[in-house]
Design a protein around this motif. Sequence first.
Motif, PDB file in Angstrom:
ATOM      1  N   VAL A 236      -2.879   1.523 -17.950  1.00  0.00           N
ATOM      2  CA  VAL A 236      -1.787   0.555 -17.916  1.00  0.00           C
ATOM      3  C   VAL A 236      -1.302   0.565 -16.469  1.00  0.00           C
ATOM      4  CG1 VAL A 236       0.564   0.071 -18.701  1.00  0.00           C
ATOM      5  CG2 VAL A 236      -1.144   0.928 -20.318  1.00  0.00           C
TER       6      VAL A 236
ATOM      7  N   PHE B  26      -9.418  -1.790  -7.330  1.00  0.00           N
ATOM      8  CA  PHE B  26      -9.942  -0.532  -6.785  1.00  0.00           C
ATOM      9  C   PHE B  26      -9.028   0.658  -7.046  1.00  0.00           C
ATOM     10  CE2 PHE B  26      -7.594  -2.029  -3.008  1.00  0.00           C
ATOM     11  CZ  PHE B  26      -6.885  -0.886  -2.702  1.00  0.00           C
ATOM     12  N   VAL B  27      -7.750   0.376  -7.268  1.00  0.00           N
ATOM     13  CA  VAL B  27      -6.811   1.459  -7.550  1.00  0.00           C
ATOM     14  C   VAL B  27      -7.220   2.198  -8.833  1.00  0.00           C
ATOM     15  CG1 VAL B  27      -4.411   1.943  -8.211  1.00  0.00           C
ATOM     16  CG2 VAL B  27      -4.909   0.334  -6.355  1.00  0.00           C
TER      17      VAL B  27
ATOM     18  N   LEU C 130       5.793  -2.882 -23.350  1.00  0.00           N
ATOM     19  CA  LEU C 130       6.168  -1.484 -23.180  1.00  0.00           C
ATOM     20  C   LEU C 130       7.663  -1.316 -23.390  1.00  0.00           C
ATOM     21  CD1 LEU C 130       4.088  -0.643 -19.989  1.00  0.00           C
ATOM     22  CD2 LEU C 130       3.502  -0.165 -22.363  1.00  0.00           C
TER      23      LEU C 130
ATOM     24  N   ASN D  49       9.663   0.051 -21.398  1.00  0.00           N
ATOM     25  CA  ASN D  49      10.375  -0.103 -20.129  1.00  0.00           C
ATOM     26  C   ASN D  49       9.621  -1.102 -19.266  1.00  0.00           C
ATOM     27  OD1 ASN D  49      12.049   2.533 -20.498  1.00  0.00           O
ATOM     28  ND2 ASN D  49       9.913   3.196 -20.702  1.00  0.00           N
ATOM     29  N   SER D  50      10.290  -1.578 -18.232  1.00  0.00           N
ATOM     30  CA  SER D  50       9.556  -2.371 -17.252  1.00  0.00           C
ATOM     31  C   SER D  50      10.200  -2.137 -15.898  1.00  0.00           C
ATOM     32  CB  SER D  50       9.509  -3.830 -17.696  1.00  0.00           C
ATOM     33  OG  SER D  50      10.157  -4.674 -16.851  1.00  0.00           O
ATOM     34  N   PHE D  51       9.900  -0.951 -15.368  1.00  0.00           N
ATOM     35  CA  PHE D  51      10.483  -0.502 -14.104  1.00  0.00           C
ATOM     36  C   PHE D  51      10.146  -1.489 -12.994  1.00  0.00           C
ATOM     37  CE2 PHE D  51      10.456   1.901 -10.130  1.00  0.00           C
ATOM     38  CZ  PHE D  51      11.674   2.543 -10.206  1.00  0.00           C
TER      39      PHE D  51
ATOM     40  N   TYR E 275       3.691  -5.181 -16.900  1.00  0.00           N
ATOM     41  CA  TYR E 275       2.659  -4.151 -16.901  1.00  0.00           C
ATOM     42  C   TYR E 275       1.454  -4.693 -17.653  1.00  0.00           C
ATOM     43  CZ  TYR E 275       5.664  -0.792 -14.647  1.00  0.00           C
ATOM     44  OH  TYR E 275       6.435  -0.149 -13.708  1.00  0.00           O
TER      45      TYR E 275
ATOM     46  N   GLN F 107      10.981  -8.242  -3.292  1.00  0.00           N
ATOM     47  CA  GLN F 107      10.494  -9.608  -3.113  1.00  0.00           C
ATOM     48  C   GLN F 107      11.562 -10.486  -2.474  1.00  0.00           C
ATOM     49  OE1 GLN F 107       8.713 -10.775  -6.904  1.00  0.00           O
ATOM     50  NE2 GLN F 107       7.220 -11.931  -5.723  1.00  0.00           N
TER      51      GLN F 107
ATOM     52  N   PHE G  91      -4.906   7.796  -0.733  1.00  0.00           N
ATOM     53  CA  PHE G  91      -4.355   6.760  -1.618  1.00  0.00           C
ATOM     54  C   PHE G  91      -5.178   6.612  -2.895  1.00  0.00           C
ATOM     55  CE2 PHE G  91      -7.136   4.025   1.015  1.00  0.00           C
ATOM     56  CZ  PHE G  91      -7.811   3.347   0.022  1.00  0.00           C
TER      57      PHE G  91
ATOM     58  N   VAL H 255      -2.922   7.039  -7.935  1.00  0.00           N
ATOM     59  CA  VAL H 255      -2.826   6.514  -9.297  1.00  0.00           C
ATOM     60  C   VAL H 255      -2.827   7.646 -10.330  1.00  0.00           C
ATOM     61  CG1 VAL H 255      -5.332   6.206  -9.517  1.00  0.00           C
ATOM     62  CG2 VAL H 255      -3.820   4.818 -10.905  1.00  0.00           C
TER      63      VAL H 255
ATOM     64  N   TRP I 182       3.146   4.856 -15.814  1.00  0.00           N
ATOM     65  CA  TRP I 182       2.808   3.434 -16.030  1.00  0.00           C
ATOM     66  C   TRP I 182       2.614   3.148 -17.522  1.00  0.00           C
ATOM     67  CZ3 TRP I 182      -1.394   2.297 -11.677  1.00  0.00           C
ATOM     68  CH2 TRP I 182      -0.744   2.191 -10.439  1.00  0.00           C
TER      69      TRP I 182
ATOM     70  N   GLY J 174       5.623   1.968 -18.783  1.00  0.00           N
ATOM     71  CA  GLY J 174       6.324   0.972 -17.970  1.00  0.00           C
ATOM     72  C   GLY J 174       7.273   1.574 -16.945  1.00  0.00           C
ATOM     73  N   LEU J 175       7.020   2.808 -16.535  1.00  0.00           N
ATOM     74  CA  LEU J 175       7.867   3.435 -15.514  1.00  0.00           C
ATOM     75  C   LEU J 175       7.049   3.662 -14.236  1.00  0.00           C
ATOM     76  CD1 LEU J 175       9.856   6.052 -17.647  1.00  0.00           C
ATOM     77  CD2 LEU J 175      10.460   3.677 -17.078  1.00  0.00           C
ATOM     78  N   ASP J 176       7.758   3.903 -13.151  1.00  0.00           N
ATOM     79  CA  ASP J 176       7.099   4.075 -11.853  1.00  0.00           C
ATOM     80  C   ASP J 176       8.116   4.708 -10.913  1.00  0.00           C
ATOM     81  OD1 ASP J 176       5.224   3.900  -9.820  1.00  0.00           O
ATOM     82  OD2 ASP J 176       5.020   1.730  -9.896  1.00  0.00           O
ATOM     83  N   TYR J 177       7.693   5.011  -9.714  1.00  0.00           N
ATOM     84  CA  TYR J 177       8.660   5.483  -8.717  1.00  0.00           C
ATOM     85  C   TYR J 177       8.352   4.812  -7.394  1.00  0.00           C
ATOM     86  CZ  TYR J 177       4.770   8.814  -8.098  1.00  0.00           C
ATOM     87  OH  TYR J 177       3.527   9.385  -7.945  1.00  0.00           O
ATOM     88  N   ARG J 178       9.410   4.597  -6.626  1.00  0.00           N
ATOM     89  CA  ARG J 178       9.296   3.796  -5.410  1.00  0.00           C
ATOM     90  C   ARG J 178       9.092   4.656  -4.170  1.00  0.00           C
ATOM     91  NH1 ARG J 178      13.797   0.673  -7.403  1.00  0.00           N
ATOM     92  NH2 ARG J 178      13.120  -1.401  -8.066  1.00  0.00           N
TER      93      ARG J 178
ATOM     94  N   TYR K 143      -1.999   1.118   0.562  1.00  0.00           N
ATOM     95  CA  TYR K 143      -3.433   1.357   0.699  1.00  0.00           C
ATOM     96  C   TYR K 143      -3.897   1.392   2.153  1.00  0.00           C
ATOM     97  CZ  TYR K 143      -2.485  -0.518  -3.915  1.00  0.00           C
ATOM     98  OH  TYR K 143      -1.928  -0.774  -5.140  1.00  0.00           O
TER      99      TYR K 143
ATOM    100  N   TYR L  88      13.233   7.820 -11.428  1.00  0.00           N
ATOM    101  CA  TYR L  88      14.651   7.702 -11.105  1.00  0.00           C
ATOM    102  C   TYR L  88      15.273   6.600 -11.950  1.00  0.00           C
ATOM    103  CZ  TYR L  88      12.431  10.313  -7.517  1.00  0.00           C
ATOM    104  OH  TYR L  88      11.650  11.259  -6.906  1.00  0.00           O
TER     105      TYR L  88
END
Lengths: 596, 596
Positions: A439, A447-448, A528, A530-532, A537, B51, B447, B451, B458, B461-465, B489, B508
């Motif tokens: 996900v 590529f990630v 999901l 959440n949608s950080f 996603y 954005q 890099f 992932v 992910w 639906g979470l991530d960190y900046r 990248y 966070y």
Amino acid sequence: MRRAYLTGFTGSAGTAVVTKDKAALWTDGRYFLQAEKELSHDWTLMRSGNQGVPTTSEWLNEVLPSGCRVGIDPFLFSFDAAEELKDAISEKNHELVLIKDLNLVDEIWGESRPEPPKERTRVHGIKYAGVDVPSKLSFVRSQLAENGCNAVVISLLDEVAWLLNMRGSDVPNSPIFYSYLIVEDTAATLFVDNNKVSEDVLEHLEKAGVKLKPYEAILSDVERLAENGAKLWLDSSSINAAIVNVFRSSCERYVKKRGKAGRQIGKESSQGDPATGSSGVQNGTVNALYKVSPATLAKAVKNEAEVEGMKSSHLRDAAALAEFWCWLEGQVRESVPLTEVQVAEKLLEFRQKQDGFIDTSFDTISGYGANGAIIHYRPTPESCSSVESDNLFLLDSGAQYIDGTTDITRTVHFGEPTPRQKECFTRVLQGHIALDQAVFPERTPGFVLDVLARSSLWKIGLDYRHGTGHGVGAALNVHEGPQSISYRYGNLTALQKGMIVSNEPGYYEDNSFGIRIENLLLVKEVDLPNSFGGVSYLGFEKLTFVPIQSKLVDLSLLSPSEINWINEYHDEVWEKVSPLLSGHSLDWLRKNTRPL
Amino acid sequence: MRRAYLTGFTGSAGTAVVTKDKAALWTDGRYFLQAEKELSHDWTLMRSGNQGVPTTSEWLNEVLPSGCRVGIDPFLFSFDAAEELKDAISEKNHELVLIKDLNLVDEIWGESRPEPPKERTRVHGIKYAGVDVPSKLSFVRSQLAENGCNAVVISLLDEVAWLLNMRGSDVPNSPIFYSYLIVEDTAATLFVDNNKVSEDVLEHLEKAGVKLKPYEAILSDVERLAENGAKLWLDSSSINAAIVNVFRSSCERYVKKRGKAGRQIGKESSQGDPATGSSGVQNGTVNALYKVSPATLAKAVKNEAEVEGMKSSHLRDAAALAEFWCWLEGQVRESVPLTEVQVAEKLLEFRQKQDGFIDTSFDTISGYGANGAIIHYRPTPESCSSVESDNLFLLDSGAQYIDGTTDITRTVHFGEPTPRQKECFTRVLQGHIALDQAVFPERTPGFVLDVLARSSLWKIGLDYRHGTGHGVGAALNVHEGPQSISYRYGNLTALQKGMIVSNEPGYYEDNSFGIRIENLLLVKEVDLPNSFGGVSYLGFEKLTFVPIQSKLVDLSLLSPSEINWINEYHDEVWEKVSPLLSGHSLDWLRKNTRPL
């Protein structure tokens, strides 16, 4: 085919370079073993990507005395590739010569060269295409307007087929036809051999306002556009060097002519956008926008009808495969002698019985034992192995149906796999599962995700020398861009909802066996908790529903969640494919979808 | 400090831009919340990476009428950054002005501006440095020769310190000193305030053949090199615009002078390499090689003594942390009121008791509850929270020891964590474990692995900046390049044996809590049963040995192999750190390293 004729190497990717006293063929890791087998001693094999192996241009700069002339057929090189070559060999003062009026290989081939194909084209029904041609053309025109262009030359054959909701059969395995398409502000012209166009197709094109011209008229029409001062959109990564060069030289001629007539050149090309700074034939520059074709992404992101067709054709394909595997297991059990080619032919028979079958989508890779380690192996009747129960059998195949394109690889053992084979298979499967379950936030390039498919192999020092996933067309080419999932980091195209990619990690033990497990996946939005970051996603939905041989799985290596994945997948295979089967095949499916 | 003085924003990264009627500050995701708190209404906060947020140059092009003059202090911009800015604002015909003779902020600051630091430097003993200065200089000279250069200006302060086996304390947290170093074919000159150089250091430098000049003499020495026709190696990504511009203008003056004297310019610069085509001051071009500094990679790949020092200092640091956590748990249990700042101060006390302690390696991030969500939070005595048992407490801290540099983050809960907190913590931990366990072929850029640390987040639906890992110096800067493990990248630097990186995924939840789990890792070669492709496979060895709070782990989310990882890690923590502890701390360690 010219490369195969000249060199003997029949792989799908390679470059042959011939000097007065040397001949060398470059190909990539998929084909090293095949090329070793097929090339004669006159040829030097260049293993692209291996350390110390020069590129074609580096080699030319090495072996030629400086100041030579290097010829190419400009219809067979993209403009970018030709420019790159020109720049690279200019280091040694070599000159790149575009040999426009003849092809040197054809000169040797002479009369025994096969005729160009003259197959009829057909309309790809709206039921499968989902969007009609006028809508597609008006999308292209909106892109032209947005980019300040007057016309675009579409030269990728699958893009022409997709834009015009047409299919053909000029090329084995791909339902495309030799053609060019020019879309202008108010016109659209298909350049194609008239004999290929039936009444049906003609009517279909007329309705959409598409005119016909002969295939060969493309260059003169490009000249016409130049003379009219049109700003032309050219996808220089795919459009051939001949077209770009004709456009450039015509623009220059036009500039000179206008110059002689004493008029201000810059102001003549009224339709350009002055803000972009690239309008008009100014100071002798060419009036072109070099940018990826407006059809590329639109084609890659499937609409609902295309997705529907892909799903439906994959189920019929799965039924054919279940019948085939059931049959093959029986044959091997009874020690019926069968070659790799015979097995591939029988698979074709099973597929031909399915509704809407048209063709295979590529040459079936039917590789027993050591042949499985040749990544793009193509068995020939004279030299191929028989399929037995002492080693792994890798089968990578696909079909073109009226409504979709399939591509699937399964690796099986009809006897007792070795612990080594099971370990390798299981690690390939773990990679396959990890990618399948990924996900990821929107805007993630493919590529990630590549590392997810490799890391279980890396843990024991194994790897594979090919990408993990390629795009797949909907009732179109089995390989398409712009997305990919690869260890090469150059492709920054984000995976998008509606794209289709393959998931095909593998492992190849030279001279021993090959393993690959491939499903096709649809990129979808996932729901999901959440949608950080406020982004969507994405994840994958499987299109391929054929059992994975559990005999080859070393359960001790798998986590409970990986075991769940297999069981859930097999549940789904049973549920979706069993209604299409009966008798032995149904029994086979039941047996092969039992929980681990 | 100038930025903090001008704007009030005290984060470590940001750019302030002031026009006649506007003021804006750019910072990245780590600092959005902090900047919101610290900036007054006079300032517009620009959230870089979000954005629609313009870059500084896009903003200047937007808000200024065309043809303005934009000033920068050229000592504070790398050459590359200045050139990029110049190019970008030239779109609107703005001119970039290098204000060399004064700094505009200092003009406002006036007499209240703090004095520049005058701390003494010291010799970094060979026991810790591992390689002596003459060997390092001769490595640099071999690089000069290989690249056809006569001299290199080293301006990164950690590179100067590393090359000269010296340390200083001009900058809080980093054992560096304001200086430049020029290494020539046969000479080496350190530009530094004489007062900072003790007898010891002087002797150390003399032995290595390093001369001293005043800090301010750098520009005139660069002029001298230009006039001597030296080909200069400049790392334009780090060297300041002032130096490059002095070199360029000196080269041009030199060309003109020589030109007037009627001599052939091209032939004057005898030491360049004609093969590279970049030798000599020819046609008025500058005689420079722009390339990453020869010290960058050499410093990043630690030698045995450096690795030894890092390991040893990490154990002492772990002992201090065990004592600290034991103490803090007791205080909170007894409801002793303690602020985030007091907690950080107490941690410092525990570290100060360890052998070879010098300083913290960065400002301690001691964030309780919502403050933990401010990625680079720095508590202040006036405004900080108290540390209690109702929410998560995130503590990111590190130390400079004589033999090594540490950086560790732990997140704990002194009461009952919510299911949400446990789920988030566990997913961060899964990412940490996945990266820790990664095995990958040599030549893999960091890099590619990023992932692995994100995919478990992910999935919900979470991530960190922020990135996942940064390089760490050996008794040097806690952040160093060239390697990193990031979702950006652009950094293609391969991870190499001997490099040190942090492993610090996080999550966070704004205004609620923050989670981060950070260990330092040493890149090492791993011994595997296979080595596909004939390459080495690399993996990580942990340097950090402090328990991870098991109360926060939701066991139901973990695979057996993840549970094993935790248990094995805690075994190792116990084994390595318990000999350094006694009493309550030893009990605490025993309790906190028990198997799950």
